[in-house]
Scaffold this active site. Structure first.
Site, mmCIF file in Angstrom:
data_model
loop_
_atom_site.group_PDB
_atom_site.id
_atom_site.type_symbol
_atom_site.label_atom_id
_atom_site.label_comp_id
_atom_site.label_asym_id
_atom_site.label_seq_id
_atom_site.Cartn_x
_atom_site.Cartn_y
_atom_site.Cartn_z
ATOM 1 N N ASP A 251 65.213 97.602 -26.049
ATOM 2 C CA ASP A 251 64.631 98.566 -27.082
ATOM 3 C C ASP A 251 62.798 98.373 -27.118
ATOM 4 O O ASP A 251 62.505 97.358 -26.700
ATOM 5 C CB ASP A 251 64.907 98.746 -28.323
ATOM 6 N N ASP A 252 62.304 99.410 -27.627
ATOM 7 C CA ASP A 252 60.825 99.215 -28.190
ATOM 8 C C ASP A 252 59.679 99.250 -27.168
ATOM 9 O O ASP A 252 58.437 98.998 -27.612
ATOM 10 C CB ASP A 252 60.829 98.005 -29.229
ATOM 11 N N HIS A 302 63.994 106.147 -26.865
ATOM 12 C CA HIS A 302 63.922 105.619 -28.033
ATOM 13 C C HIS A 302 63.138 106.306 -28.986
ATOM 14 O O HIS A 302 62.628 105.664 -30.004
ATOM 15 C CB HIS A 302 63.468 104.018 -28.040
ATOM 16 N N HIS A 306 58.992 105.967 -32.790
ATOM 17 C CA HIS A 306 60.031 105.020 -33.668
ATOM 18 C C HIS A 306 60.123 105.340 -35.023
ATOM 19 O O HIS A 306 60.032 104.599 -35.996
ATOM 20 C CB HIS A 306 59.527 103.814 -33.543
ATOM 21 N N HIS A 394 64.876 93.473 -27.237
ATOM 22 C CA HIS A 394 63.731 94.409 -27.274
ATOM 23 C C HIS A 394 62.952 93.865 -26.345
ATOM 24 O O HIS A 394 62.622 92.220 -26.225
ATOM 25 C CB HIS A 394 63.265 94.337 -28.819
HETATM 26 ZN ZN ZN Z 1 63.546 100.145 -31.879
#
Ligand code: ZN
Length: 442
Positions: A251-252, A302, A306, A394
């Site tokens: 993620d991210d 995602h 965020h 991540h």
């Molecule tokens: Zn995240």
């Protein structure tokens, strides 16, 4: 056939002998119970939101009929029949009007009642705008509904929203009183509809078999929300379904520092993963996202920036998704297949507003907190058997990249196949995807 313009959902329809356009495919329910028999015709429009409600009302006509006339004693001689026909029309361009004409006869020949029930639906949203049964509003006054601004239509929805149909998001108990210890009258199964009279923070007041009943607040939605299965075409690249498999997810990102290092590790070992990237960073680093795709990885969104989606309005949730979609389209030429909501937060409102499969995880590496290669590996290793698991990491930490460089060859040695999330769903069934974002019934 779409006769209403480009942005209008396509409805079923055909011309009859007199060249009059009839909306929908005619469907029929024919059945009997004890001293009652019924024939109910209704249209299937091809617009799911409308069709669910139309079927609900068709069934409700039957229920009301049975409640009033059914007697277990067939021998006393009186029989009742209900015959329901319908008419359809288009109102103000994009509203679909349905009138049920309900005739009840006694002993085959005597008409004892004849009633009409009018329903008006928006073709664009599927929402019911008017229902004659409720004595709300005046049909003439809302004929020009389509000319209203969106704020005005929101107001109208509010006006009519105190008496609406909602759908169960899970199997729910229907209670006789506002208490979980009161008598259970029945179960409303996931996806089934019920009429809601009013709601407060604890209980929704519903109509069940013609009587007032209660369902715990928080599990009924205006739009039907099911565990959206992933139906994504998976290319056969020799995955053996009988052997263990896992999905690494990151993620991210993308990050210009650690993401390429993770991609190097994947590529070097000939394995793939799934990246849940942020739209905002995709706009900044489109080349990295393209490389993720080039080496065979799956790309999910995602969201754009965020935010905790649970705290946003409907419009804000949609904005997070569409802005992100646009970023992926710009970078890759297409949308993503999946969405992972930030923090795994997806309440019912979020689910109602996102038309993608929402993907969770069941192994949390805690890499964002540990920031230490060995501790991350140790943490992941606490899960003994990874078969069918989705591992959360991540892509923005060097320590994660370092952990992955060691973990991938280890797991390969242990016989695991590295698959994307869609492949995991394809080979293992969708149930693996709904571990934490799950529903709980009362
Ligand atoms: Zn995240």
């Amino acid at each position: 056939m779409n006769f209403l313009g480009d942005n209008t959902p396509t409805m079923y329809g055909s011309y009859d002998e007199s060249n009059i356009y009839k909306i929908g495919k005619a469907q029929m329910i024919i059945d009997y119970q004890d001293n009652c028999n019924w024939t109910i015709s209704y249209p299937e429009t091809g617009i799911e939101e409308i069709d669910e409600k139309v079927l609900f009302y068709a069934n409700r006509l039957r229920d009301n009929f049975l409640m009033q006339y059914k007697s277990g004693d067939v021998s006393n001689g009186t029989s009742y029949g209900m015959h329901v026909e319908y008419e359809t029309s288009l109102e103000s361009g994009d509203n679909f009007c349905l009138i049920f004409i309900d005739t009840i006869t006694e002993n085959e020949d005597t008409i004892i009642s004849k009633n009409e029930y009018t329903h008006l639906f928006s073709i664009l949203t599927g929402e019911e705008l008017y229902n004659s049964d409720k004595a709300i509003g005046d049909f003439a006054n809302i004929e020009d509904y389509s000319n209203y601004t969106s704020e005005e239509t929101d107001q109208l929805e509010l006006l009519y929203s105190d008496d609406i149909i909602k759908f169960a998001t899970t199997n729910l108990n229907i209670r006789s009183q506002r208490s979980t210890s009161s008598e259970k009258l029945g179960t409303l199964y996931e996806g089934e509809a019920i009429e809601v009279k009013s709601s407060d923070k604890d209980w929704e007041t519903v109509i069940y078999n013609g009587n007032i009943a209660y369902i715990k607040t928080g599990y009924l939605t205006k739009k039907k929300v099911l565990h959206a299965p992933i139906e994504i075409e998976v290319v056969d690249r020799g995955i053996d379904p009988s052997k263990p498999m896992l999905a690494l997810t990151f993620d991210d990102g993308p990050s210009p520092y650690s993401t390429p290092r993770i991609l190097d590790a994947l590529e070097k070992n000939g394995v793939v993963a799934t990246f849940f990237d942020l739209g905002q960073l995709v706009n900044t680093y489109p080349d990295i996202v393209r490389r993720e795709e080039q080496i065979g990885c799956e790309i999910g969104s995602h969201t754009y920036s965020h935010k905790n989606l649970n705290t946003l309005s409907d419009a804000q949730i949609k904005e997070e998704i569409t802005k992100s979609e646009n970023a992926f389209i710009k970078a890759l030429g297409h949308k993503t297949t999946l969405v992972r909501p930030p923090y795994g937060n997806a309440n019912l409102k979020v689910k109602e507003n996102i038309d993608y499969p929402l993907i969770d995880w069941n192994v949390d590496s805690l890499d964002w907190k540990l920031r230490d290669k060995n501790k991350i590996i140790q943490r992941v290793r606490q899960t003994g058997n990874f078969d069918g698991h989705i591992i959360l990491m991540h892509s923005i930490y060097e320590t994660t990249a370092a952990a992955v460089e060691e973990l991938i060859p280890q797991l390969l040695n242990e016989g695991y196949q590295f698959v994307t999330v869609s492949e995991l769903a394809f080979y293992k069934g969708n149930t693996v995807l709904y571990t934490a974002i799950d529903y709980h019934g009362f």
